[in-house]
Design a protein around this motif. Structure first.
Motif, PDB file in Angstrom:
ATOM      1  N   GLY A 110     -16.225   6.695 -10.667  1.00  0.00           N
ATOM      2  CA  GLY A 110     -16.604   7.564  -9.556  1.00  0.00           C
ATOM      3  C   GLY A 110     -16.450   9.036  -9.864  1.00  0.00           C
ATOM      4  N   LYS A 111     -16.767   9.850  -8.858  1.00  0.00           N
ATOM      5  CA  LYS A 111     -16.813  11.299  -9.018  1.00  0.00           C
ATOM      6  C   LYS A 111     -15.666  12.040  -8.344  1.00  0.00           C
ATOM      7  CE  LYS A 111     -21.836  11.162  -9.229  1.00  0.00           C
ATOM      8  NZ  LYS A 111     -23.094  11.514  -8.571  1.00  0.00           N
ATOM      9  N   MET A 112     -14.907  11.370  -7.492  1.00  0.00           N
ATOM     10  CA  MET A 112     -13.852  12.057  -6.750  1.00  0.00           C
ATOM     11  C   MET A 112     -12.618  12.294  -7.613  1.00  0.00           C
ATOM     12  SD  MET A 112     -13.755  10.365  -2.936  1.00  0.00           S
ATOM     13  CE  MET A 112     -13.662   8.658  -3.448  1.00  0.00           C
ATOM     14  N   ASN A 113     -11.945  13.405  -7.341  1.00  0.00           N
ATOM     15  CA  ASN A 113     -10.615  13.591  -7.916  1.00  0.00           C
ATOM     16  C   ASN A 113      -9.595  13.016  -6.924  1.00  0.00           C
ATOM     17  OD1 ASN A 113      -9.945  15.610  -5.950  1.00  0.00           O
ATOM     18  ND2 ASN A 113     -10.883  17.187  -7.222  1.00  0.00           N
ATOM     19  N   GLY A 114      -8.329  13.069  -7.289  1.00  0.00           N
ATOM     20  CA  GLY A 114      -7.295  12.454  -6.451  1.00  0.00           C
ATOM     21  C   GLY A 114      -7.209  13.022  -5.055  1.00  0.00           C
ATOM     22  N   SER A 115      -7.285  14.340  -4.918  1.00  0.00           N
ATOM     23  CA  SER A 115      -7.173  14.941  -3.585  1.00  0.00           C
ATOM     24  C   SER A 115      -8.388  14.591  -2.726  1.00  0.00           C
ATOM     25  CB  SER A 115      -6.979  16.449  -3.687  1.00  0.00           C
ATOM     26  OG  SER A 115      -8.052  17.071  -4.340  1.00  0.00           O
ATOM     27  N   GLN A 116      -9.557  14.507  -3.324  1.00  0.00           N
ATOM     28  CA  GLN A 116     -10.752  14.115  -2.580  1.00  0.00           C
ATOM     29  C   GLN A 116     -10.651  12.658  -2.127  1.00  0.00           C
ATOM     30  OE1 GLN A 116     -13.565  15.175  -5.648  1.00  0.00           O
ATOM     31  NE2 GLN A 116     -14.127  17.083  -4.602  1.00  0.00           N
ATOM     32  N   MET A 117     -10.131  11.792  -2.991  1.00  0.00           N
ATOM     33  CA  MET A 117      -9.962  10.390  -2.631  1.00  0.00           C
ATOM     34  C   MET A 117      -8.978  10.246  -1.474  1.00  0.00           C
ATOM     35  SD  MET A 117      -7.590   7.695  -2.914  1.00  0.00           S
ATOM     36  CE  MET A 117      -6.541   8.049  -4.308  1.00  0.00           C
ATOM     37  N   LEU A 118      -7.873  10.967  -1.538  1.00  0.00           N
ATOM     38  CA  LEU A 118      -6.884  10.889  -0.459  1.00  0.00           C
ATOM     39  C   LEU A 118      -7.468  11.380   0.859  1.00  0.00           C
ATOM     40  CD1 LEU A 118      -3.813  12.182  -2.476  1.00  0.00           C
ATOM     41  CD2 LEU A 118      -4.168   9.823  -1.676  1.00  0.00           C
ATOM     42  N   ASN A 119      -8.286  12.419   0.810  1.00  0.00           N
ATOM     43  CA  ASN A 119      -8.964  12.915   2.007  1.00  0.00           C
ATOM     44  C   ASN A 119      -9.969  11.882   2.518  1.00  0.00           C
ATOM     45  OD1 ASN A 119     -11.580  14.453   3.083  1.00  0.00           O
ATOM     46  ND2 ASN A 119      -9.753  15.594   3.691  1.00  0.00           N
ATOM     47  N   HIS A 120     -10.762  11.335   1.605  1.00  0.00           N
ATOM     48  CA  HIS A 120     -11.782  10.348   1.956  1.00  0.00           C
ATOM     49  C   HIS A 120     -11.169   9.112   2.637  1.00  0.00           C
ATOM     50  CE1 HIS A 120     -15.074   7.461   1.427  1.00  0.00           C
ATOM     51  NE2 HIS A 120     -14.196   6.671   0.821  1.00  0.00           N
ATOM     52  N   CYS A 121     -10.038   8.668   2.153  1.00  0.00           N
ATOM     53  CA  CYS A 121      -9.408   7.447   2.688  1.00  0.00           C
ATOM     54  C   CYS A 121      -8.905   7.614   4.119  1.00  0.00           C
ATOM     55  CB  CYS A 121      -8.277   6.993   1.777  1.00  0.00           C
ATOM     56  SG  CYS A 121      -8.856   6.226   0.249  1.00  0.00           S
ATOM     57  N   GLN A 122      -8.789   8.825   4.585  1.00  0.00           N
ATOM     58  CA  GLN A 122      -8.325   9.062   5.951  1.00  0.00           C
ATOM     59  C   GLN A 122      -9.396   8.711   6.987  1.00  0.00           C
ATOM     60  OE1 GLN A 122      -6.513  13.034   6.307  1.00  0.00           O
ATOM     61  NE2 GLN A 122      -6.195  12.956   4.089  1.00  0.00           N
ATOM     62  N   ALA A 123     -10.670   8.881   6.617  1.00  0.00           N
ATOM     63  CA  ALA A 123     -11.763   8.725   7.586  1.00  0.00           C
ATOM     64  C   ALA A 123     -11.817   7.341   8.232  1.00  0.00           C
ATOM     65  CB  ALA A 123     -13.096   9.083   6.936  1.00  0.00           C
ATOM     66  N   ILE A 150       0.183  13.485   2.109  1.00  0.00           N
ATOM     67  CA  ILE A 150       1.010  13.428   3.323  1.00  0.00           C
ATOM     68  C   ILE A 150       0.158  13.026   4.527  1.00  0.00           C
ATOM     69  CG2 ILE A 150       2.317  14.850   4.972  1.00  0.00           C
ATOM     70  CD1 ILE A 150       3.349  16.410   2.456  1.00  0.00           C
ATOM     71  N   GLU A 151      -1.032  13.593   4.634  1.00  0.00           N
ATOM     72  CA  GLU A 151      -1.923  13.264   5.757  1.00  0.00           C
ATOM     73  C   GLU A 151      -2.337  11.793   5.737  1.00  0.00           C
ATOM     74  OE1 GLU A 151      -3.285  15.072   8.569  1.00  0.00           O
ATOM     75  OE2 GLU A 151      -1.413  16.076   8.040  1.00  0.00           O
ATOM     76  N   LEU A 152      -2.692  11.281   4.548  1.00  0.00           N
ATOM     77  CA  LEU A 152      -3.070   9.868   4.472  1.00  0.00           C
ATOM     78  C   LEU A 152      -1.895   8.983   4.860  1.00  0.00           C
ATOM     79  CD1 LEU A 152      -4.981   7.559   3.911  1.00  0.00           C
ATOM     80  CD2 LEU A 152      -4.482   7.809   1.454  1.00  0.00           C
ATOM     81  N   GLN A 153      -0.720   9.304   4.374  1.00  0.00           N
ATOM     82  CA  GLN A 153       0.458   8.520   4.748  1.00  0.00           C
ATOM     83  C   GLN A 153       0.709   8.579   6.253  1.00  0.00           C
ATOM     84  OE1 GLN A 153       2.952  10.510   1.828  1.00  0.00           O
ATOM     85  NE2 GLN A 153       3.286   8.563   0.766  1.00  0.00           N
ATOM     86  N   LEU A 159       0.830  -1.208   0.000  1.00  0.00           N
ATOM     87  CA  LEU A 159       0.000   0.000   0.000  1.00  0.00           C
ATOM     88  C   LEU A 159       0.859   1.251   0.000  1.00  0.00           C
ATOM     89  CD1 LEU A 159      -2.779  -1.072   2.548  1.00  0.00           C
ATOM     90  CD2 LEU A 159      -3.078  -0.696   0.073  1.00  0.00           C
ATOM     91  N   GLN A 160       1.956   1.238   0.743  1.00  0.00           N
ATOM     92  CA  GLN A 160       2.850   2.392   0.773  1.00  0.00           C
ATOM     93  C   GLN A 160       3.481   2.640  -0.603  1.00  0.00           C
ATOM     94  OE1 GLN A 160       3.202   4.665   2.898  1.00  0.00           O
ATOM     95  NE2 GLN A 160       2.515   3.860   4.825  1.00  0.00           N
ATOM     96  N   GLU A 161       3.853   1.573  -1.282  1.00  0.00           N
ATOM     97  CA  GLU A 161       4.414   1.723  -2.628  1.00  0.00           C
ATOM     98  C   GLU A 161       3.359   2.249  -3.595  1.00  0.00           C
ATOM     99  OE1 GLU A 161       6.122  -2.055  -3.717  1.00  0.00           O
ATOM    100  OE2 GLU A 161       7.423  -2.051  -1.950  1.00  0.00           O
ATOM    101  N   ARG A 162       2.149   1.753  -3.477  1.00  0.00           N
ATOM    102  CA  ARG A 162       1.087   2.171  -4.386  1.00  0.00           C
ATOM    103  C   ARG A 162       0.701   3.633  -4.191  1.00  0.00           C
ATOM    104  NH1 ARG A 162      -3.345  -2.357  -3.659  1.00  0.00           N
ATOM    105  NH2 ARG A 162      -4.457  -1.151  -5.245  1.00  0.00           N
ATOM    106  N   ILE A 163       0.647   4.087  -2.942  1.00  0.00           N
ATOM    107  CA  ILE A 163       0.281   5.490  -2.717  1.00  0.00           C
ATOM    108  C   ILE A 163       1.345   6.410  -3.314  1.00  0.00           C
ATOM    109  CG2 ILE A 163       1.265   5.792  -0.414  1.00  0.00           C
ATOM    110  CD1 ILE A 163      -1.177   7.485   0.297  1.00  0.00           C
ATOM    111  N   ASP A 164       2.590   5.968  -3.318  1.00  0.00           N
ATOM    112  CA  ASP A 164       3.653   6.772  -3.926  1.00  0.00           C
ATOM    113  C   ASP A 164       3.412   6.963  -5.429  1.00  0.00           C
ATOM    114  OD1 ASP A 164       5.054   7.250  -1.595  1.00  0.00           O
ATOM    115  OD2 ASP A 164       6.412   5.545  -1.866  1.00  0.00           O
TER     116      ASP A 164
END
Length: 147
Positions: free
Chosen positions: A29-42, A98-101, A13-18
């Motif tokens: 879906g409807k999310m852009n990359g930054s929205q997806m990264l934010n969503h995955c934190q929840a 950075i926050e998701l990581q 997962l760490q390699e893939r997020i890079d």
């Protein structure tokens, strides 16, 4: 089934997020990359007990959906997201990555925790169920963005 709490799956997962970049496009879906990264934190914050998300839950949700969260069957593409977990804002891609990581690292460090708070919708999960659910959710969204 892979688990976030297994070293090989976590490292993958760490390699893939890079490999997710600001130019990565969603395959559905409807999310852009930054929205997806934010969503995955929840979900990670929920697992860490650092979320104030609340939702009404009932026996039907628990019976129909709880097992889906950690079953080997992948999440459906374009499945609806409950409003509490939607990320509709204009987020900074680099900050969200950075926050998701950061949250992923914190959950990894907390991987041996056997006393997590109940999920606000689905109730109690075992450590194994939490690990599978976290991997499955991240995998779903990383695949959404082609990694």
């Amino acid at each position: 089934m892979k688990s976030f709490f297994e070293i090989e799956a976590y490292q993958e997962l760490q390699e893939r997020i890079d490999n997710i970049t600001i130019d990565s496009n969603a395959q559905w879906g409807k999310m852009n990359g930054s929205q997806m990264l934010n969503h995955c934190q929840a979900p990670i914050k929920i697992a860490l007990g650092k979320s104030d998300v609340t939702m009404k839950s009932n026996w039907l949700i628990k019976v129909l959906f709880k097992k889906m969260m950690y079953s080997p069957k992948p999440f459906k593409k374009n499945a609806p997201t409950p409003p509490q977990f939607r990320s509709l804002g204009d987020y900074d891609f680099n900050i969200e990555k950075i926050e998701l990581q950061k949250w992923m690292n914190e959950l990894w460090e907390d991987r041996n925790n056997e006393n997590r708070k109940p999920h606000p919708v689905f109730g109690d999960f075992t450590k194994d169920q939490w690990g599978i659910m976290q991997w499955k959710h991240l995998n779903h969204h990383f695949e959404q963005f082609g990694v």
